[in-house]
Design an enzyme around this catalytic site. Sequence first.
Site, PDB file in Angstrom:
ATOM      1  N   TYR A  14       0.697  -0.921  -0.031  1.00  0.00           N
ATOM      2  CA  TYR A  14       0.051   0.200  -0.132  1.00  0.00           C
ATOM      3  C   TYR A  14       0.791   1.342  -0.111  1.00  0.00           C
ATOM      4  O   TYR A  14       0.521   2.195  -1.081  1.00  0.00           O
ATOM      5  CB  TYR A  14      -0.834  -0.768   1.597  1.00  0.00           C
ATOM      6  N   GLU A  49     -11.698   5.997   4.535  1.00  0.00           N
ATOM      7  CA  GLU A  49     -11.240   6.649   5.261  1.00  0.00           C
ATOM      8  C   GLU A  49     -12.100   6.922   6.076  1.00  0.00           C
ATOM      9  O   GLU A  49     -12.005   6.887   7.519  1.00  0.00           O
ATOM     10  CB  GLU A  49     -10.786   7.785   4.873  1.00  0.00           C
ATOM     11  N   TRP A  74      -5.127   2.461  10.120  1.00  0.00           N
ATOM     12  CA  TRP A  74      -5.652   2.534   8.799  1.00  0.00           C
ATOM     13  C   TRP A  74      -4.978   0.694   8.361  1.00  0.00           C
ATOM     14  O   TRP A  74      -6.275   0.230   7.376  1.00  0.00           O
ATOM     15  CB  TRP A  74      -4.534   3.270   7.545  1.00  0.00           C
TER      16      TRP A  74
END
Length: 187
Positions: free
Chosen positions: A16, A38, A46
Amino acid sequence: MQRCGWVTQDPLYLEYHDNEWGVTQKDGQKLFEMICLEGQQAGLSWITVLKKRENYRRCFHQFDPVAVARMQPDEVEVLLQDTGIIRHRGKIDAIINNAKAYLAMEANGEPFSEFVWSFVNHTPQVTQAAVMSDIPSTTPVSDALSKALKKRGFKFVGSTTCYSFMQACGLVNDHITCCISHPGNQR
């Protein structure tokens, strides 16, 4: 090879960071997916959301706004039992709500990609921070984006969420200057 300090050695996180975070994304549906994901992060890390991203894609029709907007209350009840996603009614409802807001923008001649990119004059902003502590969690631009999205009916889009979205989709590139992914270090 040095990376930004928030990255762990988890292969998913490395992938990522190296190939997605900070990379310019202008596809409206992918931007829709990311603003929704998000929002799922609120109060969590995250990596938690990233590990569940494929399940979110499965549960929310690959983030096709038309299909998501058609989701019914009985589908929400099923999702609340799905351990593959974050089982928070408000966050699940927000994705469906955001799909409706996204479609309303599109119907009003306001393409989502054009809208979000207008906040940075359609040009990625490259940060020249040497350390992570120099990177903010909000900016006046993320404040403005948050306010504008809320005005259009979006949920779970506070300024911190919007700034994370901007980082993730390359509206801002916040890789620290010594990171292998900082634009100044690209071969």
